[in-house]
Design a protein around this motif. Structure first.
Motif, short mmCIF file in Angstrom:
data_model
loop_
_atom_site.label_atom_id
_atom_site.label_comp_id
_atom_site.label_asym_id
_atom_site.label_seq_id
_atom_site.Cartn_x
_atom_site.Cartn_y
_atom_site.Cartn_z
N ARG A 1 -19.80 -8.53 -2.64
CA ARG A 1 -18.45 -8.69 -2.34
C ARG A 1 -18.13 -10.28 -1.87
N ILE A 2 -18.91 -10.44 -0.74
CA ILE A 2 -19.03 -11.85 -0.12
C ILE A 2 -19.47 -12.88 -1.54
N ILE B 1 -15.64 -6.32 -6.36
CA ILE B 1 -15.09 -7.81 -6.44
C ILE B 1 -14.59 -8.14 -5.04
N GLY B 2 -14.89 -9.18 -4.60
CA GLY B 2 -14.55 -9.69 -3.24
C GLY B 2 -13.27 -10.22 -3.48
N TYR B 3 -12.46 -10.30 -4.48
CA TYR B 3 -11.17 -11.16 -4.65
C TYR B 3 -10.19 -10.44 -5.70
N HIS B 4 -9.35 -11.44 -6.02
CA HIS B 4 -8.31 -10.77 -7.08
C HIS B 4 -9.08 -10.54 -8.32
N ILE B 5 -8.88 -9.14 -8.96
CA ILE B 5 -9.42 -9.22 -10.28
C ILE B 5 -9.05 -9.99 -11.26
N SER C 1 -10.28 -8.56 3.41
CA SER C 1 -9.34 -8.99 4.28
C SER C 1 -9.14 -10.44 4.09
N THR C 2 -8.05 -11.00 3.75
CA THR C 2 -7.70 -12.46 3.56
C THR C 2 -6.45 -12.65 4.22
N LYS C 3 -6.16 -13.98 4.36
CA LYS C 3 -4.72 -14.20 4.84
C LYS C 3 -3.83 -13.73 4.17
N ASN C 4 -3.74 -14.12 2.65
CA ASN C 4 -2.47 -13.53 2.09
C ASN C 4 -3.04 -12.57 0.99
N GLN C 5 -2.34 -11.27 0.95
CA GLN C 5 -2.72 -10.26 0.22
C GLN C 5 -2.90 -10.54 -1.35
N PHE D 1 -14.57 -10.37 5.20
CA PHE D 1 -13.73 -11.57 5.41
C PHE D 1 -14.15 -12.75 4.46
N PRO D 2 -13.96 -12.65 3.32
CA PRO D 2 -14.59 -13.76 2.62
C PRO D 2 -14.07 -15.27 2.77
N GLU D 3 -12.91 -15.13 3.62
CA GLU D 3 -12.40 -16.70 3.82
C GLU D 3 -13.52 -17.09 5.03
N GLU D 4 -14.04 -15.94 5.90
CA GLU D 4 -14.87 -16.34 6.99
C GLU D 4 -16.21 -16.21 7.16
N ASN D 5 -16.65 -15.81 5.73
CA ASN D 5 -18.27 -15.47 5.64
C ASN D 5 -18.70 -14.42 6.49
#
Ligand code: GTP
Ligand code: SPV
Ligand code: MN
Length: 597
Positions: free
Chosen positions: A220-221, A456-460, A75-79, A193-197
């Motif tokens: 992931r984090i 992978i906790g973000y965009h591949i 879950s991130t702010k932007n998809q 929520f990687p942006e929130e740790n």
């Protein structure tokens, strides 16, 4: 305790409303007494101490037996930042959904507060977190899998990872608990929520869904943090090898879930004079060291290993490791209070209690142990643990192995032409889906880049670009050589390669290549050993069998390239140009072979 942690714990307690809060100090006394409590509550079975000292058996709910990828969210702010391979829900929306579920979800239960360190406590490579959980099963497992307790608290600062876990089964006053509480599948959420740790897990008590230090945090984090901070968090084993001359080398290996990491990490080499020692069997954190070598640490302190298939023949070090101090989940129970699983012994006992608590005999149709049943033991218990496994600076890596379960197409071993080509090999990895995940598609081959598809906790596209950038940035340093292995190629339903301890023969070739020895031929997909290049002494491998293990079948590769093309579509415009070029070149090399024929 850091004031941020105190405030957060109070907030979560207010939301989830547990009956009690227990602070975990990390002592053996707490561990023993919590297990005692679980035995009394019918949540654990103490195994016969004469057979299996200090060991326990747990049985999960039959619906809660593996990771749930379709209920796992980034879950991130932007998809855009979660990318096409992750389930995405916008942060505030998912937090709202889950806050509703968390409301009062710990009623009738105890909330445990577990401070833990991923990596040796105080190492500059390590990261700390606090898991709040209402599952005593999770507490005792975290105690083995991570470094927990009071000695972590001094390292808790504003960057700590906030991890919440609930089985999602509050108890009304007087309501009797079940042995394995959990929520139905559609209510399960494994949210990051990687942006929130922050990690919020709800509804499952099993493995990577619930032991939040493992896949949620350390992959992931951590992968998202690693990208920001310039390092790598990978689904890799770490193995130390000493050759007959006493030369020490380290390798890591990324194979998808249930594809052989633990077994390779615990290998007892069949080659005389070779010594193998284990540093890690599932996760590695890698950083360029001051000496110009890529260094790896294992963030974990225990093994959560696949039980079925483990035997004195296939993996004696694992058998020794689990001979005491081990927590078992979903294996079978013998009549004398010990454990059993498929292929542990050549013949099954005449009678067992299966993983669901039912009578079992060799005539039973179902398996006695669940295929994803697991053992949890401290790394220290392994007789072949490397004495430097807790080195805070990690160990220098000579080679990275990629690989998977492929009944055809992929040869036993090949080496990339260079680091960039190695990153390409990582990006095109494919493997049969195993029982380590709940899926409708067992046995189907799926692309699992770097064995990290679910982690992978973000965009591949950012992930593969990060790997390429590391290759570029450190091209004048000792970057690891990259290899691709497949122990699982089959002919007429049988494995062509004996695997396990015989894999030492492949490791020997790999290390020779790292030393700069020739001993290989160039093929369309990379360097491969010729028969004379592999040490096959004492193995009876016929010329035909060797050729079958290394064959590059043009029709299979036509399909393989088409399937990679299809997989690369998910990147859209974001596929790095270098990977596109590698794929084009692969295709061109096969076309050239065709023309010369
Ligand atoms: P996770 O813990 O899920 O990440 O799995 P893992 O990658 O550690 O896999 P593990 O080593 O537990 O192996 C899974 C299964 O593969 C077991 O049933 C092993 O017996 C089998 N296996 C491992 N290595 C080999 C090998 O070299 N050859 C063959 N044929 N089977 C193997
Ligand atoms: C895996 O699935 O890769 C595992 C098991 O190592 S779990 O901890 O459940 O993720
Ligand atoms: Mn794993």
């Amino acid at each position: 305790m850091h004031s941020m942690a105190t405030a957060w714990i109070e907030d979560i307690a207010k939301l989830t409303r547990p009956d009690r809060i227990v602070y975990w100090h990390g002592t053996t006394e707490e561990y023993d007494s919590l297990l005692e409590e679980m035995v009394h509550a019918g949540k654990a079975i103490r195994l016969n101490p004469k057979k299996r000292p200090n060991s326990y058996l747990f049985r999960s709910d039959p619906s809660d037996v593996a990771r749930v990828e379709n209920r796992t969210f980034i879950s991130t702010k932007n998809q855009r930042d979660a990318g096409p391979t992750n389930n995405w829900v916008e942060t505030s929306e998912l937090m709202a959904t889950m806050s509703k579920l968390y409301e009062g979800c710990m009623q009738g239960r105890t909330m445990y507060m577990i401070p833990f360190s991923m990596g040796p406590i105080g190492s500059r490579f390590s990261k700390v977190g606090i898991e709040l959980t209402d599952s005593p099963y999770v507490v005792v497992h975290m105690h083995i899998m991570t470094r927990t307790g009071d000695h972590v608290l001094p390292y808790v600062d504003e960057h700590f990872i906030k991890a919440i876990h609930s089985v999602g089964a509050p108890l009304k006053p007087g309501q009797k608990d079940v042995p394995w509480p959990c929520a139905p599948i559609e209510e399960k959420y494994i949210s990051h929520f990687p942006e929130e740790n922050t990690i919020w897990s709800y509804g499952s008590g099993y493995g990577g869904n619930a032991l939040l230090g493992k896949k949620c945090f350390a992959l992931r984090i951590a992968s998202a943090l690693a990208r920001k901070e310039g390092w790598l968090a990978e689904h890799m084993l770490i193995l130390k090898l000493t050759d007959p001359d006493g030369e020490v080398r380290y390798v890591t290996g990324a194979f998808p879930s249930a594809c052989g990491k633990t077994n390779l990490a615990m290998i007892r080499p069949s080659l005389p004079g070779w010594k193998a020692e284990i540093l890690g069997d599932d996760i590695a954190w890698l950083r360029m060291g001051d000496d110009g070598w890529m260094h790896a640490i294992n963030p974990e302190a225990g093994f959560f290993g696949v039980a079925p298939g483990t035997s004195y023949r296939s993996n004696p070090n694992a058998m020794a490791t689990v001979s005491k101090d081990t927590l078992f989940t979903n294996v079978a129970l013998t009549d004398d209070g010990d454990v059993w699983w498929e292929d542990m012994t050549p013949t099954a006992p005449d009678h067992l209690i299966d993983w669901q608590g039912r009578d079992w005999t060799p005539l039973s149709k179902e398996k006695a142990a669940h295929p994803n049943s697991r053992f949890t033991s401290p790394i220290k218990n392994n007789p072949a643990v490397a004495p430097n496994f807790e080195d805070p600076d990690g160990v220098p890596i000579s080679a990275i192995l990629f690989g998977g379960r492929r009944p055809n197409t992929i040869p036993l071993i090949h080496e990339s032409f260079n680091f960039q080509h190695g990153v390409f090999l990582g990006s095109i990895m494919g493997s049969e889906i195993t029982k380590a995940v709940i899926s409708k598609d067992y046995g189907k081959v799926r692309r699992d880049p770097f064995a990290m598809l679910p982690f992978i906790g973000y965009h591949i596209a950012d992930y593969v670009s990060h790997w390429l950038e590391i290759g570029e940035k450190y091209k004048h340093e000792h970057l690891p050589r990259i290899f691709y292995i497949n122990w699982f190629r089959k002919k007429d339903g049988k494995y062509l390669w004996p695997g396990f301890s015989e894999n030492s023969r492949i490791l020997k070739w790999i290390l020779k290549r790292c030393e700069g020895e020739k001993g290989a031929r160039k093929s369309a997909i990379g360097y491969m050993p010729r028969k004379q290049d592999l040490d096959l002494k004492g193995l009876s491998i016929s010329e035909t069998q060797f050729d079958e293990m290394f064959a590059l079948n043009p029709e299979e590769w036509r399909q393989e390239i088409a399937s990679i093309e299809e997989h690369y579509q998910i990147y859209g415009d974001l596929l790095p140009k270098k990977l596109r070029e590698e794929l084009d070149q692969l295709e061109a090399r096969f076309a050239a072979i065709h023309l010369t024929k």
